[in-house]
Design a protein around this motif. Structure first.
Motif, mmCIF file in Angstrom:
data_model
loop_
_atom_site.group_PDB
_atom_site.id
_atom_site.type_symbol
_atom_site.label_atom_id
_atom_site.label_comp_id
_atom_site.label_asym_id
_atom_site.label_seq_id
_atom_site.Cartn_x
_atom_site.Cartn_y
_atom_site.Cartn_z
ATOM 1 N N LYS A 75 3.284 12.966 -17.229
ATOM 2 C CA LYS A 75 4.291 13.538 -16.358
ATOM 3 C C LYS A 75 5.581 12.825 -16.612
ATOM 4 C CE LYS A 75 5.339 16.030 -12.874
ATOM 5 N NZ LYS A 75 5.382 17.484 -12.930
ATOM 6 N N PHE A 76 5.814 11.839 -16.939
ATOM 7 C CA PHE A 76 6.910 10.994 -17.223
ATOM 8 C C PHE A 76 7.640 11.439 -18.337
ATOM 9 C CE2 PHE A 76 9.053 7.320 -19.480
ATOM 10 C CZ PHE A 76 10.321 7.393 -18.583
ATOM 11 N N ASN A 77 6.844 11.603 -19.539
ATOM 12 C CA ASN A 77 7.293 12.043 -20.737
ATOM 13 C C ASN A 77 7.484 13.682 -20.778
ATOM 14 O OD1 ASN A 77 6.866 9.736 -22.092
ATOM 15 N ND2 ASN A 77 4.734 10.145 -22.562
ATOM 16 N N GLU A 78 6.739 14.500 -19.901
ATOM 17 C CA GLU A 78 7.130 15.777 -19.721
ATOM 18 C C GLU A 78 8.360 15.957 -19.375
ATOM 19 O OE1 GLU A 78 3.360 18.007 -18.374
ATOM 20 O OE2 GLU A 78 5.125 18.684 -16.700
ATOM 21 N N LEU A 79 8.753 15.130 -18.204
ATOM 22 C CA LEU A 79 10.044 15.359 -17.380
ATOM 23 C C LEU A 79 10.983 15.234 -18.129
ATOM 24 C CD1 LEU A 79 8.880 13.847 -13.822
ATOM 25 C CD2 LEU A 79 10.028 16.179 -14.171
ATOM 26 N N ASN A 80 10.780 14.005 -19.090
ATOM 27 C CA ASN A 80 11.866 13.664 -20.025
ATOM 28 C C ASN A 80 12.413 14.908 -20.961
ATOM 29 O OD1 ASN A 80 12.252 11.210 -18.759
ATOM 30 N ND2 ASN A 80 11.299 10.120 -20.027
ATOM 31 N N ASP A 81 11.202 15.387 -21.583
ATOM 32 C CA ASP A 81 11.473 16.466 -22.570
ATOM 33 C C ASP A 81 12.323 17.766 -21.873
ATOM 34 O OD1 ASP A 81 10.268 15.028 -24.442
ATOM 35 O OD2 ASP A 81 8.307 15.975 -24.197
ATOM 36 N N ALA A 82 11.545 17.870 -20.487
ATOM 37 C CA ALA A 82 12.285 19.120 -19.971
ATOM 38 C C ALA A 82 13.894 18.885 -19.786
ATOM 39 C CB ALA A 82 11.410 19.255 -18.647
ATOM 40 N N ALA A 83 14.184 17.754 -19.152
ATOM 41 C CA ALA A 83 15.405 17.380 -19.001
ATOM 42 C C ALA A 83 16.565 17.476 -20.288
ATOM 43 C CB ALA A 83 15.669 15.867 -18.463
ATOM 44 N N GLU A 135 0.726 -1.359 -0.063
ATOM 45 C CA GLU A 135 -0.082 -0.012 0.077
ATOM 46 C C GLU A 135 0.692 1.319 -0.115
ATOM 47 O OE1 GLU A 135 -3.812 -0.134 2.460
ATOM 48 O OE2 GLU A 135 -2.925 -1.872 3.363
ATOM 49 N N LYS A 136 1.885 1.150 -0.808
ATOM 50 C CA LYS A 136 2.583 2.450 -0.997
ATOM 51 C C LYS A 136 2.139 3.442 -2.024
ATOM 52 C CE LYS A 136 7.162 0.568 0.280
ATOM 53 N NZ LYS A 136 8.195 1.050 0.664
ATOM 54 N N SER A 137 2.238 4.795 -1.605
ATOM 55 C CA SER A 137 1.718 5.761 -2.429
ATOM 56 C C SER A 137 2.908 5.840 -3.612
ATOM 57 C CB SER A 137 1.663 7.022 -1.666
ATOM 58 O OG SER A 137 0.405 7.023 -0.748
ATOM 59 N N THR A 138 2.242 5.658 -4.858
ATOM 60 C CA THR A 138 2.940 5.660 -6.019
ATOM 61 C C THR A 138 2.496 6.728 -6.976
ATOM 62 O OG1 THR A 138 1.760 4.053 -7.258
ATOM 63 C CG2 THR A 138 3.797 3.518 -5.781
ATOM 64 N N TYR A 139 3.069 7.119 -8.000
ATOM 65 C CA TYR A 139 2.402 8.064 -8.994
ATOM 66 C C TYR A 139 1.150 7.448 -9.615
ATOM 67 C CZ TYR A 139 4.661 12.418 -9.581
ATOM 68 O OH TYR A 139 4.799 13.624 -9.527
ATOM 69 N N PRO A 140 1.177 6.274 -10.245
ATOM 70 C CA PRO A 140 -0.204 5.874 -10.577
ATOM 71 C C PRO A 140 -1.253 5.753 -9.873
ATOM 72 C CG PRO A 140 1.579 4.283 -11.349
ATOM 73 C CD PRO A 140 2.295 5.377 -10.150
ATOM 74 N N VAL A 141 -1.043 5.470 -8.430
ATOM 75 C CA VAL A 141 -2.164 5.509 -7.420
ATOM 76 C C VAL A 141 -2.435 6.899 -7.141
ATOM 77 C CG1 VAL A 141 -2.364 5.117 -4.778
ATOM 78 C CG2 VAL A 141 -1.028 3.324 -6.220
ATOM 79 N N ILE A 142 -1.500 7.740 -7.037
ATOM 80 C CA ILE A 142 -2.013 9.151 -6.516
ATOM 81 C C ILE A 142 -2.745 10.025 -7.997
ATOM 82 C CG2 ILE A 142 -1.570 11.435 -5.714
ATOM 83 C CD1 ILE A 142 -1.436 9.201 -3.658
ATOM 84 N N TYR A 143 -1.885 9.635 -8.995
ATOM 85 C CA TYR A 143 -2.411 10.486 -10.554
ATOM 86 C C TYR A 143 -3.005 9.586 -11.444
ATOM 87 C CZ TYR A 143 0.735 14.309 -8.600
ATOM 88 O OH TYR A 143 1.280 15.294 -7.943
ATOM 89 N N GLY A 144 -3.104 8.414 -11.338
ATOM 90 C CA GLY A 144 -3.625 7.719 -12.263
ATOM 91 C C GLY A 144 -2.586 7.239 -13.042
ATOM 92 N N MET A 145 -2.886 6.238 -14.007
ATOM 93 C CA MET A 145 -1.853 5.777 -15.132
ATOM 94 C C MET A 145 -1.292 6.733 -16.079
ATOM 95 S SD MET A 145 0.845 3.515 -15.537
ATOM 96 C CE MET A 145 0.311 1.879 -14.725
ATOM 97 N N GLU A 146 -2.691 7.047 -16.600
ATOM 98 C CA GLU A 146 -2.257 8.119 -17.952
ATOM 99 C C GLU A 146 -1.532 9.273 -17.432
ATOM 100 O OE1 GLU A 146 -5.328 10.121 -21.078
ATOM 101 O OE2 GLU A 146 -6.051 8.714 -19.923
#
Lengths: 299, 299
Positions: free
Chosen positions: B265-273, B249-260
């Motif tokens: 967010k993952f792609n956005e961070l990659n682009d920013a990096a 029962e860990k809080s993870t990104y998919p749990v808090i924000y949903g998978m989509e």
């Protein structure tokens, strides 16, 4: 100030600053700060930090210059006790008269609080060192002190001794193994404390060598004393259970050498330690008195 | 060498030298050396040490100058996994396709081997640093790198994140808390790796700032990827059990924000990096390719 007052003075500075590193803890993980501070403020002799500060003074520095390294060594000492007390290791319920860390904060937090103490020790030493980056000489000396402490805590120091100790529970150790455990589990950090302080104070080569020999005798004597007190000591005064070594079938000096020989060895080490520093006259008073304060009075 | 080959090259140097610190272990406590090496040599991406070496090269140094610090960061990463896997914390049986450390060496040794890894990391960094004591510039840079790594591992870094993670199991975390956990538990050491390497390589202020921002995006993206793979990944490929986050029962990104939203967010961070480092042209190729290698292919 006589030596007893001096020890009290060092102890007070340390205890007034125990939260130096725990204050850094973020709000989101503040419980680890509480767990760290719980074990840090449980009392204890504060021998190791007092050695850092007194060795710094001995070598010509100010005690306060060595404060952060003194705190760091107390953090490392505390983490080692905290992890040693864990159910998987010594399974102790009582430490310095209070419930052990995992009894209060749970096992997961106790493991992490131990890790955090070690990490914080390194962190505060390195930050303090970097603050002096523009003062070439003090900077170098603080790096050397930091290295000394990290080496003393490591696999060729305290952790090495802890491992050998845990691995040999229930077996009768050889004299060589007992020597290795004592020199490392307790001795290494005492030697490390003295050497670190000496570096910060600007020690000469000769002083460093003498202090190192002094500290290695002191460290061994200190551990033999601990072994003796585990049998003959007063639980209330020590704030921990008596007879734990025997319960855990640990190899100690009295077990391997007998009580009489252990006391003889203890006195011999004390004399040898005093001998080394006598040539320094008054400068060495604190160290020599420390040995005398540590002596075991016959009942 | 293209970037994939370069990564392989870094990985090889690291894996060839994993016993750099464990070789220091004394015969009387050699089992702890074995326990350390067991977890160190269990495989893994070696992302953090590769970042140390590549950031050192980016800033103008030789990868080999940063080798000891790269190893140290892998030691610290390994200790954190080893302690995380303990019965009192995540109670994991499997790590990188092999039984976890405590399953093989017992809980007491696993705790001490973790401690020993952290201690050894500090020890080898400081010894390496002191070796350069007469070369003022490199000496300073190695002290700064050592400080960077110790800070990243500490209460305002990895350990802080671990504590918040463990304490909030079974609760739904706020977005702020999730951010704190990810930035610290995983992010801090990735940022620390890049900054430490940059220091050793002789970075400018501007490069350091850009690398730091790059690494903080990379670190967060990396953790979101981990969260996603815990749900959508392939256990055999990952070498660990899938669905552990949900079980614990860990809080993870998919749990808090949903998978989509997590993938967005993952792609956005990659682009920013990538954006941050594009101005460095060819020098940044490895870092930019790293982001691309990390991308998650749709099934």
């Amino acid at each position: 100030m006589n030596s007893a007052e001096k020890f009290k003075y060092y102890k007070q500075i340390i205890e007034d600053n125990l939260d130096f590193g725990t204050k850094l803890v973020h709000d989101q993980s503040k419980n680890v700060g509480e767990a760290m501070l719980y074990s840090l403020s449980a009392g204890g002799k504060r021998l190791r930090p007092a050695l850092v500060m007194s060795a710094c003074e001995f070598a010509g520095g100010k005690a306060e210059d060595a404060l952060v390294h003194a705190l760091a060594i107390e953090y490392i000492h505390t983490y080692s006790l905290l992890h040693d007390d864990l159910p998987a290791i010594d399974n102790d319920d009582l430490r310095r008269g209070r419930p052990t860390n995992h009894k209060v904060f749970g096992e997961a937090m106790a493991i992490l609080a131990g890790d955090a103490l070690l990490n914080t020790a390194m962190d505060i030493m390195l930050s303090d060192t970097v603050k002096n980056i523009d003062c070439q000489d003090l900077f170098k000396r603080k790096v050397l002190a930091t290295r000394e402490i990290s080496r003393a805590a490591g696999v060729n120091g305290m952790i090495g001794g802890q491992v050998a100790d845990v691995e040999n529970e229930g077996k009768k150790a050889s004299k060589e193994l007992l020597q290795y455990i004592h020199e490392n589990k307790t001795g290494a950090m005492i030697v490390g404390a003295v050497r670190a302080g000496a570096f910060i104070g600007g020690t000469t080569e000769e002083e460093l060598e003498d202090l190192t020999r002094f500290a290695s005798y002191l460290g061994l004597a200190f551990q033999i004393r601990d072994d003796i007190l585990d049998i003959e000591g007063d639980a209330a005064k020590l704030g921990k259970n008596i007879g734990r070594d025997i319960e855990l079938e640990k190899s100690t000096y009295p077990v391997i050498y007998g009580m009489e020989e252990s006391k003889r060895k203890f006195n011999e080490l004390n004399d040898a330690a005093i001998n080394i520093l006598e040539k320094y006259g008054e400068r060495a008073t604190f160290f020599i008195d420390l040995i005398k304060m540590m002596s075991i009075r016959e009942k």
